[in-house]
Design a protein around this motif. Structure first.
Motif, PDB file in Angstrom:
ATOM      1  N   ALA A 148     -66.215  41.797 -84.238  1.00  0.00           N
ATOM      2  CA  ALA A 148     -64.762  41.584 -84.263  1.00  0.00           C
ATOM      3  C   ALA A 148     -64.320  40.402 -83.408  1.00  0.00           C
ATOM      4  CB  ALA A 148     -64.036  42.854 -83.822  1.00  0.00           C
ATOM      5  N   GLU A 149     -65.144  39.982 -82.452  1.00  0.00           N
ATOM      6  CA  GLU A 149     -64.798  38.826 -81.623  1.00  0.00           C
ATOM      7  C   GLU A 149     -64.796  37.530 -82.436  1.00  0.00           C
ATOM      8  OE1 GLU A 149     -67.442  38.693 -78.264  1.00  0.00           O
ATOM      9  OE2 GLU A 149     -66.990  40.765 -77.701  1.00  0.00           O
ATOM     10  N   SER A 150     -65.522  37.517 -83.528  1.00  0.00           N
ATOM     11  CA  SER A 150     -65.605  36.317 -84.366  1.00  0.00           C
ATOM     12  C   SER A 150     -64.647  36.355 -85.550  1.00  0.00           C
ATOM     13  CB  SER A 150     -67.034  36.168 -84.912  1.00  0.00           C
ATOM     14  OG  SER A 150     -67.953  36.039 -83.871  1.00  0.00           O
ATOM     15  N   THR A 151     -64.100  37.518 -85.841  1.00  0.00           N
ATOM     16  CA  THR A 151     -63.293  37.697 -87.049  1.00  0.00           C
ATOM     17  C   THR A 151     -62.027  36.844 -87.027  1.00  0.00           C
ATOM     18  OG1 THR A 151     -64.068  39.979 -87.214  1.00  0.00           O
ATOM     19  CG2 THR A 151     -62.139  39.403 -88.518  1.00  0.00           C
ATOM     20  N   SER A 152     -61.803  36.146 -88.132  1.00  0.00           N
ATOM     21  CA  SER A 152     -60.551  35.415 -88.334  1.00  0.00           C
ATOM     22  C   SER A 152     -59.665  36.294 -89.213  1.00  0.00           C
ATOM     23  CB  SER A 152     -60.801  34.071 -89.016  1.00  0.00           C
ATOM     24  OG  SER A 152     -59.560  33.499 -89.393  1.00  0.00           O
ATOM     25  N   TRP A 153     -58.791  37.032 -88.575  1.00  0.00           N
ATOM     26  CA  TRP A 153     -57.946  37.978 -89.302  1.00  0.00           C
ATOM     27  C   TRP A 153     -57.011  37.257 -90.259  1.00  0.00           C
ATOM     28  CZ3 TRP A 153     -59.547  42.800 -89.095  1.00  0.00           C
ATOM     29  CH2 TRP A 153     -60.386  43.163 -88.039  1.00  0.00           C
ATOM     30  N   VAL A 154     -56.611  36.043 -89.925  1.00  0.00           N
ATOM     31  CA  VAL A 154     -55.762  35.242 -90.812  1.00  0.00           C
ATOM     32  C   VAL A 154     -56.513  34.928 -92.104  1.00  0.00           C
ATOM     33  CG1 VAL A 154     -54.640  32.983 -91.077  1.00  0.00           C
ATOM     34  CG2 VAL A 154     -54.400  34.251 -88.936  1.00  0.00           C
ATOM     35  N   ASP A 155     -57.784  34.512 -91.987  1.00  0.00           N
ATOM     36  CA  ASP A 155     -58.587  34.207 -93.174  1.00  0.00           C
ATOM     37  C   ASP A 155     -58.882  35.463 -93.983  1.00  0.00           C
ATOM     38  OD1 ASP A 155     -58.707  31.455 -92.726  1.00  0.00           O
ATOM     39  OD2 ASP A 155     -60.528  31.597 -91.517  1.00  0.00           O
ATOM     40  N   ILE A 156     -59.134  36.572 -93.315  1.00  0.00           N
ATOM     41  CA  ILE A 156     -59.382  37.842 -94.024  1.00  0.00           C
ATOM     42  C   ILE A 156     -58.158  38.203 -94.862  1.00  0.00           C
ATOM     43  CG2 ILE A 156     -59.618  40.348 -93.710  1.00  0.00           C
ATOM     44  CD1 ILE A 156     -62.238  39.069 -93.235  1.00  0.00           C
ATOM     45  N   LYS A 157     -56.973  38.143 -94.260  1.00  0.00           N
ATOM     46  CA  LYS A 157     -55.743  38.482 -95.002  1.00  0.00           C
ATOM     47  C   LYS A 157     -55.554  37.551 -96.192  1.00  0.00           C
ATOM     48  CE  LYS A 157     -52.700  38.719 -91.570  1.00  0.00           C
ATOM     49  NZ  LYS A 157     -51.452  39.035 -90.825  1.00  0.00           N
ATOM     50  N   LYS A 158     -55.884  36.277 -95.997  1.00  0.00           N
ATOM     51  CA  LYS A 158     -55.738  35.299 -97.087  1.00  0.00           C
ATOM     52  C   LYS A 158     -56.696  35.596 -98.236  1.00  0.00           C
ATOM     53  CE  LYS A 158     -56.614  30.431 -98.040  1.00  0.00           C
ATOM     54  NZ  LYS A 158     -57.171  29.186 -97.468  1.00  0.00           N
ATOM     55  N   GLY A 164     -48.952  40.093 -98.117  1.00  0.00           N
ATOM     56  CA  GLY A 164     -47.745  40.815 -98.522  1.00  0.00           C
ATOM     57  C   GLY A 164     -47.889  42.322 -98.446  1.00  0.00           C
ATOM     58  N   GLU A 165     -48.968  42.800 -97.858  1.00  0.00           N
ATOM     59  CA  GLU A 165     -49.256  44.240 -97.803  1.00  0.00           C
ATOM     60  C   GLU A 165     -48.190  44.969 -96.992  1.00  0.00           C
ATOM     61  OE1 GLU A 165     -50.941  47.657 -98.695  1.00  0.00           O
ATOM     62  OE2 GLU A 165     -51.812  45.796 -99.431  1.00  0.00           O
ATOM     63  N   LEU A 166     -47.526  45.931 -97.611  1.00  0.00           N
ATOM     64  CA  LEU A 166     -46.434  46.675 -96.995  1.00  0.00           C
ATOM     65  C   LEU A 166     -46.890  47.419 -95.739  1.00  0.00           C
ATOM     66  CD1 LEU A 166     -43.486  47.538 -97.110  1.00  0.00           C
ATOM     67  CD2 LEU A 166     -44.170  49.434 -98.595  1.00  0.00           C
ATOM     68  N   ALA A 167     -48.065  48.018 -95.795  1.00  0.00           N
ATOM     69  CA  ALA A 167     -48.567  48.779 -94.642  1.00  0.00           C
ATOM     70  C   ALA A 167     -48.710  47.878 -93.418  1.00  0.00           C
ATOM     71  CB  ALA A 167     -49.906  49.424 -94.979  1.00  0.00           C
ATOM     72  N   LEU A 168     -49.052  46.618 -93.622  1.00  0.00           N
ATOM     73  CA  LEU A 168     -49.183  45.679 -92.496  1.00  0.00           C
ATOM     74  C   LEU A 168     -47.822  45.255 -91.972  1.00  0.00           C
ATOM     75  CD1 LEU A 168     -52.133  43.423 -93.718  1.00  0.00           C
ATOM     76  CD2 LEU A 168     -52.202  45.302 -92.071  1.00  0.00           C
ATOM     77  N   LYS A 169     -46.866  45.100 -92.858  1.00  0.00           N
ATOM     78  CA  LYS A 169     -45.510  44.735 -92.434  1.00  0.00           C
ATOM     79  C   LYS A 169     -44.888  45.835 -91.584  1.00  0.00           C
ATOM     80  CE  LYS A 169     -44.490  41.584 -96.235  1.00  0.00           C
ATOM     81  NZ  LYS A 169     -43.683  41.334 -97.423  1.00  0.00           N
ATOM     82  N   GLU A 170     -45.187  47.074 -91.928  1.00  0.00           N
ATOM     83  CA  GLU A 170     -44.604  48.214 -91.202  1.00  0.00           C
ATOM     84  C   GLU A 170     -45.106  48.308 -89.768  1.00  0.00           C
ATOM     85  OE1 GLU A 170     -45.343  51.670 -93.590  1.00  0.00           O
ATOM     86  OE2 GLU A 170     -43.882  51.085 -95.102  1.00  0.00           O
ATOM     87  N   VAL A 171     -46.273  47.733 -89.488  1.00  0.00           N
ATOM     88  CA  VAL A 171     -46.835  47.787 -88.123  1.00  0.00           C
ATOM     89  C   VAL A 171     -47.009  46.375 -87.559  1.00  0.00           C
ATOM     90  CG1 VAL A 171     -47.967  50.011 -88.464  1.00  0.00           C
ATOM     91  CG2 VAL A 171     -49.207  47.915 -89.017  1.00  0.00           C
ATOM     92  N   SER A 172     -46.108  45.470 -87.933  1.00  0.00           N
ATOM     93  CA  SER A 172     -46.257  44.053 -87.580  1.00  0.00           C
ATOM     94  C   SER A 172     -46.336  43.796 -86.079  1.00  0.00           C
ATOM     95  CB  SER A 172     -45.135  43.227 -88.199  1.00  0.00           C
ATOM     96  OG  SER A 172     -43.881  43.659 -87.686  1.00  0.00           O
ATOM     97  N   GLY A 173     -45.810  44.653 -85.251  1.00  0.00           N
ATOM     98  CA  GLY A 173     -45.862  44.437 -83.815  1.00  0.00           C
ATOM     99  C   GLY A 173     -47.108  44.981 -83.143  1.00  0.00           C
ATOM    100  N   GLU A 175     -50.932  44.737 -83.180  1.00  0.00           N
ATOM    101  CA  GLU A 175     -52.087  43.996 -83.679  1.00  0.00           C
ATOM    102  C   GLU A 175     -53.317  44.893 -83.881  1.00  0.00           C
ATOM    103  OE1 GLU A 175     -54.617  40.770 -81.483  1.00  0.00           O
ATOM    104  OE2 GLU A 175     -52.818  39.808 -82.311  1.00  0.00           O
ATOM    105  N   THR A 176     -53.532  45.831 -82.981  1.00  0.00           N
ATOM    106  CA  THR A 176     -54.689  46.729 -83.084  1.00  0.00           C
ATOM    107  C   THR A 176     -54.592  47.591 -84.335  1.00  0.00           C
ATOM    108  OG1 THR A 176     -54.898  46.784 -80.683  1.00  0.00           O
ATOM    109  CG2 THR A 176     -56.006  48.535 -81.906  1.00  0.00           C
ATOM    110  N   LEU A 177     -53.422  48.134 -84.591  1.00  0.00           N
ATOM    111  CA  LEU A 177     -53.226  48.965 -85.783  1.00  0.00           C
ATOM    112  C   LEU A 177     -53.333  48.116 -87.048  1.00  0.00           C
ATOM    113  CD1 LEU A 177     -52.742  51.773 -86.858  1.00  0.00           C
ATOM    114  CD2 LEU A 177     -50.287  51.430 -86.509  1.00  0.00           C
ATOM    115  N   GLN A 178     -52.788  46.905 -87.007  1.00  0.00           N
ATOM    116  CA  GLN A 178     -52.891  46.009 -88.161  1.00  0.00           C
ATOM    117  C   GLN A 178     -54.357  45.739 -88.503  1.00  0.00           C
ATOM    118  OE1 GLN A 178     -51.052  42.193 -88.272  1.00  0.00           O
ATOM    119  NE2 GLN A 178     -49.187  43.017 -89.199  1.00  0.00           N
TER     120      GLN A 178
END
Length: 197
Positions: A148-158, A164-173, A175-178
Motif C-alpha cells: 500500500a505504500e506504493s499504491t497510486s490511489w488516483v491511478d487506481i480510481k482512474k 464517480g463512485e457514489l460510495a466514495l463520494k459519501e466518505v470523501s473526508g 481517506e482510510t475508508l475510501q
C-alpha cells in the motif's frame, strides 16, 4: 520474498516487491527481446525472465494480487488461459478490461516504473528464485506488507473508473475508508473477471 502454496493446483507462487528500481527500462527491453530470440539462447533468456512483472503502484493490497494469481491458476487448471503463459494471465486478470495489450501496458513494467512486483509460479520449491529476481531487477527488496505504500490511489480510481463512485463520494473526508472501499471494489472486479469475460 514470500511463497504462497496452492495445494489444489499443486502450485507454489513466489512473490517479491522491489522499491527504487533503477533499471525498469532495461528490464522491459529484456522481456521483449526474450520473446523474439530463437534457439537455446532464447530458451535461456525466457527462463531468466520467467516472471510476471507488475507495476506496484496499481496494486491495492496483497489480497488484490493474490486474487489475480488465484484466477490465473484456476484458468490454467481448466485449460482456459486467455494469454500465452500463467504469468501474463496474472497481469491480464488485474486489468479491468479484457484487452491483454492494455493490461501489459498498464500493469506491466514500463520505463517509468520505480516499484515493481515479481511473481513466479511453479510446481516445485525452488531455492534460487530470489537470486534470479535480484539478478534481473536493480532495486531494494522490501516486504510484501509494504504494498500500500506504493499504491497510486488516483491511478487506481482512474483505471478502474471509480471517480464517480457514489460510495466514495459519501466518505470523501475519510481517506482510510475510501481506500478500503477501493480495495474491496478492485478485488471483487478481479475475482469476477473470469465470469464476466
Amino acid at each position: 520474498m514470500e511463497a504462497y502454496h496452492y495445494s489444489q493446483f499443486n502450485a507454489v507462487v513466489y512473490v517479491a516487491k522491489f522499491k527504487e528500481v533503477k533499471n525498469a527500462d532495461a528490464v522491459r527491453t529484456r522481456i521483449v527481446k526474450a520473446a523474439t530470440v530463437v534457439g537455446s539462447d532464447g530458451d535461456a533468456e525466457r527462463d531468466a525472465v520467467n516472471f510476471a512483472f507488475i507495476e506496484a503502484k496499481l496494486i491495492t493490497s496483497p489480497l488484490h494480487l493474490q486474487t489475480a494469481i488465484y484466477q490465473a491458476l484456476l484458468s490454467e487448471s481448466q485449460g482456459s488461459l486467455r494469454t500465452k503463459t500463467i504469468h501474463s494471465e496474472i497481469i491480464w486478470a488485474l486489468n479491468p478490461t479484457n484487452n491483454i495489450s492494455e493490461a501489459i501496458k498498464l500493469f506491466g513494467v514500463s520505463s517509468k516504473t520505480t516499484d515493481l512486483i515479481l511473481v513466479h509460479v511453479t510446481t516445485s520449491h525452488i531455492c534460487d528464485v530470489q537470486q534470479k529476481m535480484s539478478a534481473i531487477v536493480e532495486g531494494n527488496l522490501v516486504p510484501m506488507s509494504t504494498i500500500a505504500e506504493s499504491t497510486s490511489w488516483v491511478d487506481i480510481k482512474k483505471h478502474y473508473k471509480l471517480n464517480g463512485e457514489l460510495a466514495l463520494k459519501e466518505v470523501s473526508g475519510d481517506e482510510t475508508l475510501q481506500r478500503s472501499i477501493i480495495d474491496n471494489v478492485v478485488v471483487s472486479t478481479v475475482a469476477m473477471k473470469c465470469v464476466t469475460a
